[in-house]
Design a protein around this motif. Structure first.
Motif, PDB file in Angstrom:
ATOM      1  N   GLY A  90       3.917 -23.913 -75.344  1.00  0.00           N
ATOM      2  CA  GLY A  90       2.453 -23.916 -75.423  1.00  0.00           C
ATOM      3  C   GLY A  90       1.802 -25.270 -75.242  1.00  0.00           C
ATOM      4  N   VAL A  91       2.576 -26.307 -74.973  1.00  0.00           N
ATOM      5  CA  VAL A  91       1.981 -27.620 -74.734  1.00  0.00           C
ATOM      6  C   VAL A  91       1.201 -27.585 -73.421  1.00  0.00           C
ATOM      7  CG1 VAL A  91       2.497 -30.033 -74.153  1.00  0.00           C
ATOM      8  CG2 VAL A  91       3.705 -28.902 -76.042  1.00  0.00           C
ATOM      9  N   ASN A  92      -0.062 -28.008 -73.467  1.00  0.00           N
ATOM     10  CA  ASN A  92      -0.850 -28.086 -72.233  1.00  0.00           C
ATOM     11  C   ASN A  92      -1.591 -29.417 -72.108  1.00  0.00           C
ATOM     12  OD1 ASN A  92      -2.853 -27.750 -74.148  1.00  0.00           O
ATOM     13  ND2 ASN A  92      -3.758 -25.913 -73.205  1.00  0.00           N
ATOM     14  N   HIS A  93      -1.073 -30.439 -72.806  1.00  0.00           N
ATOM     15  CA  HIS A  93      -1.620 -31.796 -72.739  1.00  0.00           C
ATOM     16  C   HIS A  93      -0.456 -32.770 -72.705  1.00  0.00           C
ATOM     17  CE1 HIS A  93      -3.726 -35.318 -74.987  1.00  0.00           C
ATOM     18  NE2 HIS A  93      -3.809 -35.485 -73.682  1.00  0.00           N
ATOM     19  N   ILE A  94      -0.276 -33.451 -71.580  1.00  0.00           N
ATOM     20  CA  ILE A  94       0.810 -34.415 -71.412  1.00  0.00           C
ATOM     21  C   ILE A  94       0.209 -35.793 -71.180  1.00  0.00           C
ATOM     22  CG2 ILE A  94       2.734 -35.132 -69.950  1.00  0.00           C
ATOM     23  CD1 ILE A  94       3.353 -32.221 -69.448  1.00  0.00           C
ATOM     24  N   ASP A  95       0.702 -36.765 -71.937  1.00  0.00           N
ATOM     25  CA  ASP A  95       0.263 -38.149 -71.789  1.00  0.00           C
ATOM     26  C   ASP A  95       1.330 -38.933 -71.041  1.00  0.00           C
ATOM     27  OD1 ASP A  95      -1.501 -40.544 -72.756  1.00  0.00           O
ATOM     28  OD2 ASP A  95       0.558 -41.100 -73.246  1.00  0.00           O
ATOM     29  N   THR A  96       0.927 -39.666 -70.001  1.00  0.00           N
ATOM     30  CA  THR A  96       1.888 -40.387 -69.181  1.00  0.00           C
ATOM     31  C   THR A  96       1.242 -41.661 -68.643  1.00  0.00           C
ATOM     32  OG1 THR A  96       3.433 -40.146 -67.320  1.00  0.00           O
ATOM     33  CG2 THR A  96       1.267 -39.120 -67.073  1.00  0.00           C
ATOM     34  N   ALA A  97       1.979 -42.353 -67.769  1.00  0.00           N
ATOM     35  CA  ALA A  97       1.475 -43.563 -67.107  1.00  0.00           C
ATOM     36  C   ALA A  97       2.438 -43.925 -65.990  1.00  0.00           C
ATOM     37  CB  ALA A  97       1.353 -44.732 -68.089  1.00  0.00           C
ATOM     38  N   ALA A  98       1.926 -44.563 -64.936  1.00  0.00           N
ATOM     39  CA  ALA A  98       2.789 -45.009 -63.845  1.00  0.00           C
ATOM     40  C   ALA A  98       3.760 -46.081 -64.313  1.00  0.00           C
ATOM     41  CB  ALA A  98       1.946 -45.531 -62.680  1.00  0.00           C
ATOM     42  N   PHE A  99       3.396 -46.816 -65.384  1.00  0.00           N
ATOM     43  CA  PHE A  99       4.304 -47.863 -65.867  1.00  0.00           C
ATOM     44  C   PHE A  99       5.353 -47.337 -66.844  1.00  0.00           C
ATOM     45  CE2 PHE A  99       0.308 -48.281 -68.328  1.00  0.00           C
ATOM     46  CZ  PHE A  99       0.749 -48.084 -69.621  1.00  0.00           C
ATOM     47  N   TYR A 100       5.413 -46.029 -67.029  1.00  0.00           N
ATOM     48  CA  TYR A 100       6.503 -45.427 -67.798  1.00  0.00           C
ATOM     49  C   TYR A 100       7.683 -45.202 -66.851  1.00  0.00           C
ATOM     50  CZ  TYR A 100       3.393 -44.196 -71.740  1.00  0.00           C
ATOM     51  OH  TYR A 100       2.527 -44.209 -72.809  1.00  0.00           O
ATOM     52  N   PHE A 101       8.480 -46.229 -66.656  1.00  0.00           N
ATOM     53  CA  PHE A 101       9.666 -46.061 -65.834  1.00  0.00           C
ATOM     54  C   PHE A 101      10.772 -46.980 -66.327  1.00  0.00           C
ATOM     55  CE2 PHE A 101       7.354 -49.441 -63.563  1.00  0.00           C
ATOM     56  CZ  PHE A 101       8.346 -50.387 -63.319  1.00  0.00           C
ATOM     57  N   SER A 102      12.008 -46.558 -66.059  1.00  0.00           N
ATOM     58  CA  SER A 102      13.181 -47.373 -66.337  1.00  0.00           C
ATOM     59  C   SER A 102      13.857 -47.639 -64.997  1.00  0.00           C
ATOM     60  CB  SER A 102      14.112 -46.653 -67.308  1.00  0.00           C
ATOM     61  OG  SER A 102      14.552 -45.421 -66.765  1.00  0.00           O
ATOM     62  N   ALA A 103      15.071 -48.175 -65.040  1.00  0.00           N
ATOM     63  CA  ALA A 103      15.732 -48.541 -63.793  1.00  0.00           C
ATOM     64  C   ALA A 103      15.927 -47.351 -62.857  1.00  0.00           C
ATOM     65  CB  ALA A 103      17.078 -49.191 -64.105  1.00  0.00           C
ATOM     66  N   THR A 104      16.092 -46.171 -63.423  1.00  0.00           N
ATOM     67  CA  THR A 104      16.404 -45.003 -62.586  1.00  0.00           C
ATOM     68  C   THR A 104      15.497 -43.799 -62.830  1.00  0.00           C
ATOM     69  OG1 THR A 104      18.043 -44.259 -64.208  1.00  0.00           O
ATOM     70  CG2 THR A 104      18.838 -45.649 -62.410  1.00  0.00           C
TER      71      THR A 104
END
Length: 302
Positions: free
Chosen positions: A59-73
């Motif tokens: 039932g989750v319909n709200h996701i928080d993210t960012a382009a700078f959320y990355f690791s090496a792979t």
């Protein structure tokens, strides 16, 4: 047991502008690695994709993210795209700009004229033609300075149709007022949790009075921040957790949601079992006595 007990609908909904979201959402940062910004062990790609799909199933319909959320792979945005596109109609994806990271992982901060490039990078990675909500994430060093030039640049991108709604993150009450004088704001995303100082609590209350969503980050981790929960747990949290047969993290989330109907939770995890526990926390109902116990000042050990 109610069918909603382990579903994100249990805590109710709030509106981000014209978008309705369940108050328990999902933070994507931890999908990329055990220590997302410090070269930690990458998450298993298929497990991260499975966690995202399970979040939607719960039932989750709200996701928080960012382009700078990355690791090496791993890239959080690209994992979201791979797992969920074509996106459910009711899914709201919130991202943030102003911070950036180059290909080596080093941090940089965008000027007003560079925000369009950051917005377009989020659009490309997510495979979308507009972003639902974009938060202007204020650098720690700028929390006592004007944000008008940067927020004005985002307002222009909103007018151009690249962004649907605007928010602010890591702001003071004065910066929120400055932003609202430029363009509508639908949410404030600040660090907040048990033991938050009075000025942070006042901003949370002010957001409720203004009809704005307040979205705490590091609500579970507390002083552990991006690295995870700090060692040890308060006796009050342990007592309340035992009474509800719940984990300390679930109690911290339940406490967060109890701060007001406008408060949204965005706990993050790369573990499917932790995801289910986080969502289930939305069904916990803490009593006034338990809230008072959790809010009581902590005393230093002798």
């Amino acid at each position: 047991m109610s069918p909603q007990t382990n579903n994100a609908t249990a805590a109710g909904t709030w509106r981000l502008g014209d978008l309705t979201v369940n108050r328990v959402g999902f933070g994507a940062m931890r999908l990329t690695g055990t220590e997302p910004f410090d070269g930690g062990v990458p998450r298993d790609r298929e497990q991260s994709i499975a966690v995202l799909r399970k979040a939607i199933d719960l039932g989750v319909n709200h996701i928080d993210t960012a382009a700078f959320y990355f690791s090496a792979t791993r890239s959080a945005n690209e994992l979201i795209n791979r797992a969920l596109a074509p996106y459910p109609e009711d899914l709201v994806i919130t991202t943030k700009v102003w911070p950036g990271r180059d290909s080596s992982g080093a941090w940089w901060w965008a000027g007003p004229g560079q925000l369009r490039g950051q917005v377009e990078e989020n659009l490309r990675q997510l495979g979308r033609d507009h972003l639902d909500v974009v938060n202007l994430r204020v650098p720690p060093s700028r929390r006592n300075e004007s944000i008008g030039d940067h927020f004005g640049a985002l307002a222009e991108l909103r007018d151009a149709g690249l962004i649907r709604h605007l928010g602010v993150s890591n702001v003071t009450s004065e910066q929120l007022a400055e932003a609202r004088a430029i363009a509508p704001v639908v949410c404030v995303q600040n660090q907040f949790g048990l033991g938050a100082p009075s000025e942070d609590r006042e901003l949370l209350r002010s957001c409720g009075e203004l009809g704005l969503a307040f979205v705490p980050f590091f609500a579970i981790a507390g002083s552990g921040r991006a690295a995870g929960s700090a060692p040890g747990e308060s006796e009050a949290v342990r007592v309340v957790a035992h009474a509800h047969d719940a984990s300390p993290a679930q109690i911290r989330l339940a406490w967060t949601l109890r701060q007001g109907p406008h408060v949204l939770a965005i706990p993050g995890t790369g573990d499917p079992d932790h995801l289910a526990q986080n969502v289930a926390a939305g069904a916990l109902r803490l009593s006034a006595e338990e809230m008072a116990l959790l809010d009581a000042p902590r005393t230093a050990p002798a």
